[in-house]
Design a protein around this motif. Structure first.
Motif, PDB file in Angstrom:
ATOM      1  N   UNK A   1      -7.763 -25.289  66.214  1.00  0.00           N
ATOM      2  CA  UNK A   1      -7.287 -24.627  64.991  1.00  0.00           C
ATOM      3  C   UNK A   1      -6.916 -23.171  65.274  1.00  0.00           C
ATOM      4  N   UNK A   2      -7.721 -22.514  66.098  1.00  0.00           N
ATOM      5  CA  UNK A   2      -7.431 -21.114  66.446  1.00  0.00           C
ATOM      6  C   UNK A   2      -6.175 -21.010  67.303  1.00  0.00           C
ATOM      7  N   UNK A   3      -5.985 -21.957  68.224  1.00  0.00           N
ATOM      8  CA  UNK A   3      -4.754 -21.968  69.025  1.00  0.00           C
ATOM      9  C   UNK A   3      -3.534 -22.158  68.141  1.00  0.00           C
ATOM     10  N   UNK A   4      -3.651 -23.032  67.133  1.00  0.00           N
ATOM     11  CA  UNK A   4      -2.543 -23.246  66.196  1.00  0.00           C
ATOM     12  C   UNK A   4      -2.235 -21.964  65.430  1.00  0.00           C
ATOM     13  N   UNK A   5      -3.276 -21.306  64.933  1.00  0.00           N
ATOM     14  CA  UNK A   5      -3.077 -20.062  64.186  1.00  0.00           C
ATOM     15  C   UNK A   5      -2.510 -18.965  65.078  1.00  0.00           C
ATOM     16  N   UNK A   6      -3.005 -18.888  66.306  1.00  0.00           N
ATOM     17  CA  UNK A   6      -2.533 -17.849  67.216  1.00  0.00           C
ATOM     18  C   UNK A   6      -1.092 -18.104  67.638  1.00  0.00           C
ATOM     19  N   UNK A   7      -0.739 -19.377  67.861  1.00  0.00           N
ATOM     20  CA  UNK A   7       0.641 -19.709  68.203  1.00  0.00           C
ATOM     21  C   UNK A   7       1.596 -19.344  67.077  1.00  0.00           C
ATOM     22  N   UNK A   8       1.201 -19.644  65.838  1.00  0.00           N
ATOM     23  CA  UNK A   8       2.035 -19.297  64.680  1.00  0.00           C
ATOM     24  C   UNK A   8       2.183 -17.789  64.557  1.00  0.00           C
TER      25      UNK A   8
END
Length: 482
Positions: A89-96
């Motif tokens: 979830x953090x990787x998704x948020x950081x990628x966005x």
């Protein structure tokens, strides 16, 4: 279109065509234009070939390829530091967020290009002109520091990448050598073998030093074109083999924590932002496109692919190896010749990538140093500075021989500034006079604050871990054996 001069700002960028020559003659030309140490053009890329324009597909390939390096191999350990649920979830948020900041940088650069009637503007130029347009008189008077700050963080980032590469090379070569007597041809049954003790990993780093010095003394990067292409191929093939291995035989994930301790989350942040930090290549890519109007869509598509790949590799790696995951997932591969060759292939790719990443700080520092001496000393000073910088990265790697902490430290210190902190602030000072909405202002402030917090706590945690005594469990997680 102008021809770009300096290097790409990402740890894994390897390009098929290279057009920049760094030589005493080219340094002399730079000297006549602007020999300031900090006033180079750090975010322009030598990896973008001198053409009339690249297609949308080529732009997409460059963008994805620019994110493939050692960072992706450290993401499984990063997911462990965040938790099997919190990590993805953090990787998704950081990628966005990283993608959004790239769009901000592109929009600000386009704004000043139109306003100043310039065909192209790099990262440093954009920040400098943003400060010049600021309503604050103090910022306007110190606008030249905008480029210097970008140059400083780029130098730190790129030299940090080089340190990571040296640790990666030493760890992987050490493991291959120590396991050579137990290496088999059977990759389906990987019994634990007794490693044959060799020399300390720091001695492996030192053994790479003369070869790296010889590599960076090749000042014309065109000579490295064939090696760059081989590096791309070897790293791609290695990544495919690694992915198919970790996707097999995944044990029950219920034993893994959904959310890890808050104390290790800063280490996740540093590793993740280290992997996503490719913002330096965004503006050169847009400049080289035949139809730059399509670039925002290509950027979103490319970052979506990258984010999905990062989440997949990070999650699968942690699921496959659990708490035994090491700083680089290559260190968890079986002791059979197929996967030992994968370590060697990826290491070869990283070795030649070192020269490309090294080229960025070299192109900023060397012209300034050469401008301070007479022309008869130009060649000697050029070679001396290159040798000194390589020695600096090697000594730094020896002092911090833990791959996971080096990645996290570099990501927290400099990558967070370039990727998360500066772009939102740049949007504020650029568009604030044009009546920005309260939502946009709040969003930019929040991103910058989160980036700053990640920088502070990530740096603190990495330094804290570094001063702790190395025990057996740490050695297993990092691949470093005394």
């Amino acid at each position: 279109m102008p021809v770009t001069k300096s290097g790409r700002g990402h740890q894994g960028a390897v390009d098929l065509k290279l057009d920049l020559t760094s030589s005493p003659k080219s340094a002399k030309k730079l000297q006549s234009k602007d020999s300031s140490f900090w006033d180079g053009h750090p975010s322009e890329s030598p990896g973008l070939e001198k053409t009339k324009g690249i297609t949308a597909f080529q732009t997409l390939v460059h963008l994805v390829k620019g994110n493939m390096g050692t960072g992706i191999l450290g993401l499984p350990l990063a997911v462990k530091n965040a938790g099997i649920l919190m990590g993805p979830l953090s990787l998704l948020a950081m990628g966005f967020t990283a993608c959004h900041c790239m769009h901000i940088l592109v929009r600000c650069a386009q704004h000043f290009c139109h306003r100043l009637n310039k065909p192209f503007m790099d990262y440093g130029d954009t920040v400098k002109h943003g400060l010049e347009a600021s309503p604050s008189a103090w910022l306007r008077n110190h606008a030249h520091w905008g480029r210097r700050i970008v140059s400083f963080f780029l130098i730190v980032t790129q030299l940090g990448f080089c340190c990571v590469y040296i640790v990666f090379l030493a760890d992987n070569l050490k493991q291959v050598v120590e396991a050579v007597n137990g290496t088999t041809t059977n990759c389906h049954y990987n019994e634990t073998v007794i490693l044959t003790p060799t020399m300390d990993s720091r001695l492996y780093m030192l053994s790479f030093l003369p070869f790296l010095v010889l590599l960076v003394l090749i000042r014309n990067l065109r000579v490295l074109t064939i090696f760059s292409m081989l590096a791309n191929i070897s790293m791609l093939v290695s990544l495919i083999i690694i992915t198919q291995y970790i996707a097999q035989g995944i044990p029950d994930p219920s034993r893994l924590p959904l959310v890890a301790s808050w104390k290790t989350y800063p280490l996740f942040f540093g590793t993740a932002i280290f992997s996503f930090e490719s913002i330096g290549v965004v503006l050169p890519l847009e400049n080289k496109m035949k139809d730059a109007r399509r670039f925002p869509a290509i950027l979103s598509l490319g970052m979506s692919i990258i984010t999905a790949l990062y989440i997949g590799i990070g999650s699968l790696g942690y699921l496959r190896f659990g708490n035994d995951i090491k700083a680089s997932i290559t260190l968890n591969l079986p002791n059979c010749w197929l996967y030992q060759s994968v370590k060697l292939m990826y290491s070869i790719g990283i070795f030649f990538t070192y020269a490309l990443q090294f080229h960025v700080p070299a192109e900023i520092i060397i012209p300034f140093v050469i401008s301070q001496v007479s022309e008869s000393w130009t060649l000697l000073i050029d070679l001396s500075v290159r040798t000194a910088l390589v020695c600096l990265t090697c000594v730094s790697a020896i002092l911090i021989p833990r791959l996971d902490l080096v990645i996290s430290f570099v990501g927290s210190v400099s990558s967070s500034a370039l990727a998360l902190i500066i772009p939102p602030l740049l949007e504020l000072i650029t568009f604030y006079p044009e009546d920005m909405s309260c939502v946009t202002i709040a969003k930019d402030i929040m991103i910058s604050i989160l980036g700053l917090l990640g920088c502070v706590f990530g740096t603190y945690q990495a330094l804290y871990e570094l001063i702790q005594p190395i025990n057996h469990s740490i050695a297993n997680s990092t691949g470093v054996y005394a």
